[in-house]
Write a protein that holds these residues in place. Structure first.
Motif, mmCIF file in Angstrom:
data_model
loop_
_atom_site.group_PDB
_atom_site.id
_atom_site.type_symbol
_atom_site.label_atom_id
_atom_site.label_comp_id
_atom_site.label_asym_id
_atom_site.label_seq_id
_atom_site.Cartn_x
_atom_site.Cartn_y
_atom_site.Cartn_z
ATOM 1 N N ALA A 1 -53.007 -16.518 34.510
ATOM 2 C CA ALA A 1 -51.905 -16.449 33.550
ATOM 3 C C ALA A 1 -52.349 -16.839 32.142
ATOM 4 O O ALA A 1 -53.318 -17.585 31.956
ATOM 5 N N VAL A 2 -51.609 -16.328 31.165
ATOM 6 C CA VAL A 2 -51.807 -16.715 29.766
ATOM 7 C C VAL A 2 -50.462 -17.068 29.149
ATOM 8 O O VAL A 2 -49.398 -16.674 29.655
ATOM 9 N N MET A 3 -50.517 -17.826 28.065
ATOM 10 C CA MET A 3 -49.355 -18.101 27.221
ATOM 11 C C MET A 3 -49.657 -17.519 25.838
ATOM 12 O O MET A 3 -50.809 -17.218 25.511
ATOM 13 N N LEU A 4 -48.621 -17.413 25.014
ATOM 14 C CA LEU A 4 -48.765 -16.984 23.621
ATOM 15 C C LEU A 4 -48.181 -18.072 22.733
ATOM 16 O O LEU A 4 -47.036 -18.503 22.946
ATOM 17 N N PHE A 5 -48.938 -18.495 21.726
ATOM 18 C CA PHE A 5 -48.479 -19.560 20.828
ATOM 19 C C PHE A 5 -48.636 -19.124 19.386
ATOM 20 O O PHE A 5 -49.686 -18.618 18.976
ATOM 21 N N ALA A 6 -47.561 -19.324 18.613
ATOM 22 C CA ALA A 6 -47.565 -19.023 17.178
ATOM 23 C C ALA A 6 -47.691 -20.332 16.417
ATOM 24 O O ALA A 6 -46.702 -21.067 16.289
ATOM 25 N N PRO A 7 -48.869 -20.670 15.891
ATOM 26 C CA PRO A 7 -49.069 -21.976 15.250
ATOM 27 C C PRO A 7 -48.171 -22.218 14.040
ATOM 28 O O PRO A 7 -47.678 -23.337 13.846
ATOM 29 N N GLN A 8 -47.939 -21.189 13.219
ATOM 30 C CA GLN A 8 -47.156 -21.407 12.006
ATOM 31 C C GLN A 8 -45.693 -21.700 12.307
ATOM 32 O O GLN A 8 -45.096 -22.602 11.718
ATOM 33 N N SER A 9 -45.104 -20.935 13.226
ATOM 34 C CA SER A 9 -43.697 -21.164 13.574
ATOM 35 C C SER A 9 -43.548 -22.122 14.745
ATOM 36 O O SER A 9 -42.425 -22.528 15.061
ATOM 37 N N ARG A 10 -44.672 -22.473 15.396
ATOM 38 C CA ARG A 10 -44.706 -23.431 16.509
ATOM 39 C C ARG A 10 -43.788 -22.995 17.654
ATOM 40 O O ARG A 10 -43.029 -23.774 18.213
ATOM 41 N N ILE A 11 -43.900 -21.706 17.986
ATOM 42 C CA ILE A 11 -43.153 -21.141 19.111
ATOM 43 C C ILE A 11 -44.140 -20.837 20.230
ATOM 44 O O ILE A 11 -45.198 -20.243 19.995
ATOM 45 N N LEU A 12 -43.788 -21.217 21.447
ATOM 46 C CA LEU A 12 -44.624 -20.980 22.622
ATOM 47 C C LEU A 12 -43.899 -20.067 23.597
ATOM 48 O O LEU A 12 -42.763 -20.346 23.992
ATOM 49 N N ILE A 13 -44.537 -18.955 23.952
ATOM 50 C CA ILE A 13 -44.078 -18.110 25.060
ATOM 51 C C ILE A 13 -44.874 -18.575 26.272
ATOM 52 O O ILE A 13 -46.070 -18.284 26.392
ATOM 53 N N SER A 14 -44.213 -19.326 27.156
ATOM 54 C CA SER A 14 -44.943 -20.105 28.160
ATOM 55 C C SER A 14 -45.082 -19.431 29.509
ATOM 56 O O SER A 14 -45.790 -19.959 30.391
ATOM 57 N N GLY A 15 -44.438 -18.269 29.716
ATOM 58 C CA GLY A 15 -44.480 -17.686 31.051
ATOM 59 C C GLY A 15 -43.922 -18.680 32.061
ATOM 60 O O GLY A 15 -42.873 -19.289 31.840
ATOM 61 N N ASP A 16 -44.648 -18.884 33.165
ATOM 62 C CA ASP A 16 -44.191 -19.825 34.192
ATOM 63 C C ASP A 16 -44.982 -21.130 34.169
ATOM 64 O O ASP A 16 -44.919 -21.919 35.114
ATOM 65 N N ALA A 17 -45.711 -21.378 33.077
ATOM 66 C CA ALA A 17 -46.460 -22.630 32.949
ATOM 67 C C ALA A 17 -45.563 -23.794 32.587
ATOM 68 O O ALA A 17 -45.877 -24.948 32.901
ATOM 69 N N LEU A 18 -44.439 -23.527 31.926
ATOM 70 C CA LEU A 18 -43.486 -24.573 31.578
ATOM 71 C C LEU A 18 -42.101 -23.965 31.448
ATOM 72 O O LEU A 18 -41.903 -23.002 30.704
ATOM 73 N N TRP A 19 -41.163 -24.550 32.190
ATOM 74 C CA TRP A 19 -39.745 -24.243 32.036
ATOM 75 C C TRP A 19 -39.054 -25.485 31.492
ATOM 76 O O TRP A 19 -39.681 -26.542 31.358
ATOM 77 N N GLU A 20 -37.785 -25.370 31.209
ATOM 78 C CA GLU A 20 -37.066 -26.545 30.719
ATOM 79 C C GLU A 20 -37.040 -27.655 31.765
ATOM 80 O O GLU A 20 -37.054 -28.836 31.433
ATOM 81 N N ASN A 21 -37.042 -27.249 33.037
ATOM 82 C CA ASN A 21 -37.015 -28.228 34.121
ATOM 83 C C ASN A 21 -38.058 -27.881 35.181
ATOM 84 O O ASN A 21 -37.729 -27.637 36.343
ATOM 85 N N GLY A 22 -39.318 -27.865 34.774
ATOM 86 C CA GLY A 22 -40.376 -27.646 35.744
ATOM 87 C C GLY A 22 -41.313 -26.526 35.369
ATOM 88 O O GLY A 22 -41.627 -26.297 34.205
ATOM 89 N N PHE A 23 -41.742 -25.781 36.388
ATOM 90 C CA PHE A 23 -42.728 -24.705 36.244
ATOM 91 C C PHE A 23 -42.723 -23.914 37.538
ATOM 92 O O PHE A 23 -42.042 -24.281 38.515
#
Length: 306
Positions: A146-168
């Motif tokens: 798996a991969v995630m996508l992170f935008a450093p300037q806006s500090r937004i993370l598209i986390s896939g299933d690596a992190l949810w609000e309550n788990g993974f």
């Protein structure tokens, strides 16, 4: 309401289909969809995207990983628009020859229509999506590729299933005796260092309590890690629930036939609860799901309950 860039929108899809993230940037003519849902929702995915594009073509599809609920709409989107499709690099050989076993679809008893790919995503790559620069970050744990996508300037993370609000997501490698807990711990540490202010997860709502979510995820990981049977039991229940989400209503006989014939269920039973019959393991999962209101029995029929 969490404010997102104007060129980015999120379709929150529930649990059978992963969330979809659509970028539309008229300045660069970029239209990209990240993750495409489950195959039985493919027509809905196409309709959602088509409506949002408002006459524009879809130029690119990206998958954070190739579990069936994240790539099941790929084939339908390719048939509609022929977008450039990008997948994690390690999955390229299996997709090229369509190795169902290596791609986990057979193992989990799930469906996915065959699709193709045009290029791959590697850790450290940079993509411009919606006029925003995104870093590709390897995110093993739930899925080793798996991969995630992170935008450093806006500090937004598209986390896939690596992190949810309550788990993974379920730590699947551990079910076959491979390392996954350590990798999940490492990716939570990585997310900590990113200092993301917003996370777009693979499932559930967009959230901004990122530090708290990581803390909750670490607690959950330690709970599972302290007794790997917990991860196995959780995985069994998740896969049964997924089947119910797909079928909505199914006879107990047919559900058990699916359960008993699913290779991953067979391997989990052999590794963790070999002393129990397959039917006993199935009945335990059914009782646990019924107890929390995730299914309902009516005679011989079993129905999903949200």
């Amino acid at each position: 309401m969490i404010a997102l860039p104007d060129t980015l929108r999120v379709f929150e899809r529930g649990w059978l289909s992963a969330n979809n993230v659509l970028f539309i940037d008229d300045a660069t003519q970029d239209t990209t969809l990240v993750d495409t849902g489950y195959v039985t929702h493919a027509a809905q995915t196409v309709a959602l995207v088509e409506n949002a594009l408002d006459g524009r073509p879809l130029r690119r599809v990206i998958n954070t990983h190739l579990h069936s609920d994240h790539c099941g709409g790929n084939a339908a989107l390719q048939a509609r628009w022929q977008p450039v499709t990008s997948i994690p690099a390690a999955e390229a050989p299996a997709v090229s020859i369509w190795d169902d076993d290596a791609l986990s679809f057979v193992a989990t008893g799930q469906q996915c229509t065959r699709f193709t790919f045009d290029d791959v995503l590697r850790d450290g790559d940079t993509l411009c999506l919606g006029g925003i620069d995104w870093q590709v970050i390897a995110a093993p744990g739930h899925d080793p590729h798996a991969v995630m996508l992170f935008a450093p300037q806006s500090r937004i993370l598209i986390s896939g299933d690596a992190l949810w609000e309550n788990g993974f997501g379920v730590i699947f490698p551990e079910l076959d005796g491979e390392s996954g807990f350590a990798e999940q711990a490492a990716i939570l540490d990585c997310i900590d260092t990113l200092d993301a202010r917003i996370v777009i997860p693979g499932h559930g709502r967009v959230f901004d309590d990122v530090a708290q979510a990581v803390t909750r995820a670490r607690s959950r990981l330690e709970y599972l890690r302290s007794d790997p049977l917990r991860n196995a039991t959780h995985a069994i229940r998740v896969l049964v629930k997924f089947k119910l989400l797909e079928a909505q209503t199914i006879s107990r006989e047919d559900l058990f036939a699916w359960f008993a014939g699913t290779p991953l269920m067979q391997r989990v039973r052999a590794r963790y609860v070999a002393a129990q019959s397959m039917e006993a393991v199935f009945d335990q999962a059914m009782k646990a799901l019924a107890k929390v209101g995730a299914l309902v029995r009516d005679g011989e029929m079993v129905s999903n309950r949200d």
